[in-house]
Design a protein around this motif. Structure first.
Motif, PDB file in Angstrom:
ATOM      1  N   THR A  23       6.526   8.274  10.701  1.00  0.00           N
ATOM      2  CA  THR A  23       6.255   8.274   9.267  1.00  0.00           C
ATOM      3  C   THR A  23       5.742   6.941   8.683  1.00  0.00           C
ATOM      4  OG1 THR A  23       7.867  10.048   9.022  1.00  0.00           O
ATOM      5  CG2 THR A  23       7.370   8.770   7.050  1.00  0.00           C
ATOM      6  N   GLY A  24       6.561   5.906   8.715  1.00  0.00           N
ATOM      7  CA  GLY A  24       6.252   4.693   7.951  1.00  0.00           C
ATOM      8  C   GLY A  24       5.109   3.875   8.529  1.00  0.00           C
ATOM      9  N   GLY A  25       5.154   3.650   9.835  1.00  0.00           N
ATOM     10  CA  GLY A  25       4.112   2.841  10.470  1.00  0.00           C
ATOM     11  C   GLY A  25       2.773   3.558  10.423  1.00  0.00           C
ATOM     12  N   TYR A  26       2.782   4.849  10.741  1.00  0.00           N
ATOM     13  CA  TYR A  26       1.538   5.621  10.738  1.00  0.00           C
ATOM     14  C   TYR A  26       0.893   5.600   9.356  1.00  0.00           C
ATOM     15  CZ  TYR A  26      -1.658   9.550  10.617  1.00  0.00           C
ATOM     16  OH  TYR A  26      -2.782  10.319  10.426  1.00  0.00           O
ATOM     17  N   LEU A  27       1.700   5.847   8.323  1.00  0.00           N
ATOM     18  CA  LEU A  27       1.121   5.900   6.971  1.00  0.00           C
ATOM     19  C   LEU A  27       0.566   4.523   6.567  1.00  0.00           C
ATOM     20  CD1 LEU A  27       0.608   7.877   4.624  1.00  0.00           C
ATOM     21  CD2 LEU A  27       2.595   6.858   3.503  1.00  0.00           C
ATOM     22  N   THR A  28       1.280   3.473   6.930  1.00  0.00           N
ATOM     23  CA  THR A  28       0.801   2.122   6.626  1.00  0.00           C
ATOM     24  C   THR A  28      -0.548   1.875   7.302  1.00  0.00           C
ATOM     25  OG1 THR A  28       3.072   1.330   6.480  1.00  0.00           O
ATOM     26  CG2 THR A  28       1.370  -0.345   6.830  1.00  0.00           C
TER      27      THR A  28
ATOM     28  N   HIS B 144       4.964  12.344  -0.930  1.00  0.00           N
ATOM     29  CA  HIS B 144       5.121  11.604  -2.189  1.00  0.00           C
ATOM     30  C   HIS B 144       4.032  10.539  -2.299  1.00  0.00           C
ATOM     31  CE1 HIS B 144       6.891   9.048  -5.330  1.00  0.00           C
ATOM     32  NE2 HIS B 144       6.524   8.050  -4.539  1.00  0.00           N
ATOM     33  N   ASN B 145       3.788   9.834  -1.188  1.00  0.00           N
ATOM     34  CA  ASN B 145       2.770   8.785  -1.194  1.00  0.00           C
ATOM     35  C   ASN B 145       1.364   9.338  -1.383  1.00  0.00           C
ATOM     36  OD1 ASN B 145       3.540   5.782  -0.519  1.00  0.00           O
ATOM     37  ND2 ASN B 145       5.065   7.094   0.493  1.00  0.00           N
TER      38      ASN B 145
ATOM     39  N   LEU C 201       0.800  -1.229   0.000  1.00  0.00           N
ATOM     40  CA  LEU C 201       0.000   0.000   0.000  1.00  0.00           C
ATOM     41  C   LEU C 201       0.830   1.276   0.000  1.00  0.00           C
ATOM     42  CD1 LEU C 201      -2.723  -1.012   2.645  1.00  0.00           C
ATOM     43  CD2 LEU C 201      -2.915  -1.093   0.154  1.00  0.00           C
ATOM     44  N   VAL C 202       2.128   1.152   0.301  1.00  0.00           N
ATOM     45  CA  VAL C 202       2.957   2.352   0.486  1.00  0.00           C
ATOM     46  C   VAL C 202       4.190   2.248  -0.426  1.00  0.00           C
ATOM     47  CG1 VAL C 202       4.369   3.586   2.194  1.00  0.00           C
ATOM     48  CG2 VAL C 202       2.137   2.668   2.859  1.00  0.00           C
ATOM     49  N   ASP C 203       4.611   3.382  -0.966  1.00  0.00           N
ATOM     50  CA  ASP C 203       5.837   3.456  -1.782  1.00  0.00           C
ATOM     51  C   ASP C 203       7.027   3.779  -0.883  1.00  0.00           C
ATOM     52  OD1 ASP C 203       4.968   3.052  -4.321  1.00  0.00           O
ATOM     53  OD2 ASP C 203       5.529   5.055  -5.062  1.00  0.00           O
ATOM     54  N   TRP C 204       8.060   2.982  -0.942  1.00  0.00           N
ATOM     55  CA  TRP C 204       9.258   3.208  -0.118  1.00  0.00           C
ATOM     56  C   TRP C 204      10.426   3.623  -1.004  1.00  0.00           C
ATOM     57  CZ3 TRP C 204       9.041   2.434   5.258  1.00  0.00           C
ATOM     58  CH2 TRP C 204       7.828   1.915   5.726  1.00  0.00           C
TER      59      TRP C 204
END
Ligand code: PRX
Length: 654
Positions: free
Chosen positions: A286-291, A89-90, A59-62
């Motif tokens: 950032t990463g966990g929250y957006l996921t 960006h996402n 679901l997320v672009d890394w």
């Protein structure tokens, strides 16, 4: 632990449980649903970390993949360590790059009826420009930026611009007072404040800039203030400090590459009330929250991004607006409605007019709003074609079955599944909720933890309860979880992790029925829930005693048919002082904001206290709710009760 417990709400819940209505997903809904059956739950149960890693990858672009899914040093979680990504960006670039630049991101509707249609390309350009503006004002990665705006597109632009350059934002709801704003700015030590001249509410312009000015006078860290012109009201601009948004944007470049941030880079702070007078700066990364936000927005609402029109009626100043107006929906690339004003301007059918106008398919609101719509009557929604709706959601407080049924029938036309979503500022995203194509719902129950989420109800001793009431705890870390309280690790550990060792304590009572359904029972601490907003009793008490005429104050949340709970204050005046309840209500509004204004202020010569001097809030709640007071033998002085009870009875009759 305070003197309240989940037992208090049991009578109501027992009554609810008697009704046993169930609503399985309809066949035609199941056919098109993203999730039907139990496969997602099964997968997550076998390996929750692997499950979240798959969501993060899908679901997320890394920019850079993570090395470690989860590093869990209780109570500190590190999700997707070594990974880098950019949230803006996402939410923007990747959709434009995928050819969706012309897709509408926001159908924005101002309260007076003016509109803006903002595509993903428009939003990307404006966010990039504003990110350059912030850089030009000296904002660097890691610097905090405060946002104090009405519900206008610039609120989302400002948040995303911060995310683009890695400057954590701290949004303060526009209804908060200058003092509350100053407290939050000072705690975060923000460099820049973004505000507006004013916004529209109930047909009038409410000024924001004067409150922002007062807050800045008390906030030495603010170097610059950016002011969006919205209300057209007169404002004073301070030379060198204050800048008009449109002037700074004029000529700003749209070229601002989205820098990859560490997965654990601080994305934002959001202040929420706790049981002390000082609000807590909840940290989200950032990463966990957006996921978490992207996953829950997609699956809880059964989002089909190409065809759905999503409308969340919350304000961006609250966590619901962060996760389900800005980050979740934009990351999923869907089209949304964003509305500036109140539901009853110019008429009581404004929301339904907008649902019809924009063809809203998924509608997410609060139980308090639904109860208000009930009061206004079913004729209001009946004036409009609401057949576009296919999923309904609620958030913020327990929904009573009567309101659930009304929502189901009069808004959902009997065909839309309802997702009652339980979560908190601290959880970052939805935790307990039905999945609309998979879960049989019961009116008033938030049903089950989502796949990947582990919740348990425990008793006083921390033992897990299979059937019956207790305290809601979360037993495993989750990607959207708070990473701490800004500047106060001890308070973080104490508030959430000390009551039941090894578990996150949510502060809510809950009950499990025989079928394993969860029924939320409200807060068990000294936090009130008024119209879905969290307000601490201590905070209101501090505001009251800051009035020169007040010697002592006790505040309780009493059950209220519309707002869930209402703020009721009991006040002892200083000798020789006189002040009326109205002046004290206004004082609280000025200190904290209108949302914290007590519904009733009782001036009293005494407060009920135990012999050790602890105020007996339960008795005050009983009085406020008109219940007979039982045993008061532990009261140091119970003589004032007859008088208080008489006043409360008179107020209820009004
Ligand atoms: O008591 C619960 C209630 O709202 C609290 C969280 O408040 P806040 O952080 O302001 O976030 C509100 C929006 C997520 C919880 O501790 N609450 C929230 N949703 C529900 C709920 N209570 C019952 N049912 C819900 N669906």
């Amino acid at each position: 632990m305070s003197d309240t417990g989940p037992g208090e709400a049991h009578d109501t819940i027992d009554a609810l449980l008697d009704e046993q209505r169930t609503f399985p997903p309809a066949d035609d809904f199941v056919e098109q649903a993203l999730v039907a059956g139990t496969f997602l739950y099964d997968e997550a149960r076998q390996d929750d970390e692997g499950f979240w890693a798959r969501q993060a990858a899908d679901l997320v672009d890394w920019s850079q993949e993570w090395d470690t899914i989860l590093d869990w040093q209780l109570p500190y979680a590190n999700w997707f360590g070594g990974g880098t990504l950019n949230v803006a960006h996402n939410c923007l670039d990747r959709h434009v790059e995928a050819g969706k630049g012309d897709k509408v991101a926001f159908h924005w509707e101002g309260e007076p009826g003016d509109t803006r249609t903002i595509t993903y390309r428009d939003l990307l350009d404006e966010v990039s420009q504003f990110a350059n503006v912030l850089k030009g004002l000296g904002v660097e990665q890691g610097d905090r930026v405060n946002i104090y705006l009405p519900m206008i597109p610039e609120a989302a632009v400002a948040m995303l611009a911060c995310a683009r350059i890695g400057a954590p934002h701290s949004v303060v709801f526009g209804g908060f007072s200058s003092q509350s704003l100053a407290d939050r700015i000072n705690d975060a030590e923000a460099k820049v404040l973004i505000t507006a001249d004013g916004g529209y509410r109930r047909g009038e312009v409410f000024p924001l800039k004067p409150a922002a000015d007062e807050a800045c006078d008390a906030s030495p860290t603010i170097d610059h203030v950016v002011v969006v012109k919205r209300g057209g009201n007169d404002v004073t601009m301070v030379e060198d400090r204050d800048h008009w948004y449109h002037e700074l944007m004029d000529g700003a470049s749209t070229d601002c590459p989205a820098e990859p941030m560490d997965a654990e880079h601080l994305l934002f702070l959001l202040y929420t009330s706790g049981t002390t007078g000082k609000p807590k700066g909840i940290m989200h990364t950032t990463g966990g929250y957006l996921t978490h936000a992207t996953f829950t927005h997609r699956y809880v609402f059964d989002l089909h991004p190409d065809t759905d029109v999503f409308w969340c009626t919350a304000d961006v100043g609250w966590i619901t607006g962060h996760s389900y107006i800005v980050y979740g929906p934009l990351s999923n690339g869907c089209t949304q409605v964003m509305y500036e004003g109140v539901p009853n301007h110019p008429g009581n059918d404004r929301f339904w007019e907008l649902v019809e106008k924009y063809g809203v398919t998924i509608f997410y609101t609060a139980p308090t709003a639904i109860r208000t719509f009930m009061k206004w009557g079913a004729d209001e929604p009946a004036k409009h074609d609401l057949s576009s709706l296919r999923v309904l959601g609620t958030v913020g407080e327990p929904i009573n079955p009567e309101a659930w049924m009304w929502y189901h029938e009069h808004i959902g036309g009997g065909r839309c599944p309802i997702v009652d979503t339980w979560w908190q500022t601290e959880t970052g995203g939805i935790m307990i909720s039905p999945l609309p194509g998979a879960t049989t719902t019961k009116p008033g129950s938030a049903t089950f933890p989502l796949p990947g989420i582990s919740a348990e109800v425990v008793d006083d001793a921390g033992e897990s309860v299979d059937v019956g009431g207790g305290y809601l705890t979360l037993t495993r870390p989750w990607p959207g979880m708070l990473r701490g309280i800004w500047g106060d690790p001890e308070r973080y550990e104490e508030t959430y992790w000390s009551r039941f060792p090894g578990r996150y304590f949510a502060g809510d009572g809950a009950k499990l029925d025989e079928d394993g359904y969860l029924w939320l029972l409200g807060r068990v601490d000294d936090v009130m829930n008024v119209s879905g907003h969290r307000i601490s009793t201590t905070e209101v008490e501090s505001a009251l005693v800051s009035h020169p005429a007040v010697a002592e104050a006790a505040v309780v949340g009493a059950t209220d048919a519309t707002t869930g709970q209402a703020v009721i204050a009991y006040v002892i005046l200083r000798g020789g002082e006189e002040v009326d309840g109205e002046a004290l209500r206004a004082h609280v509004a000025a200190e904290i904001g209108a949302i914290a204004k007590p519904k009733q202020v009782y001036i009293t010569p005494e407060l009920p206290k135990t012999r050790s001097g602890k105020i007996m809030r339960r008795l005050l709640r009983d009085v406020a709710e008109g219940r007979n007071i039982g045993d008061t033998t532990t009261l140091a002085d119970s003589s004032m009760f007859a008088e208080l009870q008489a006043k409360a009875a008179a107020a209820t009759e009004d």
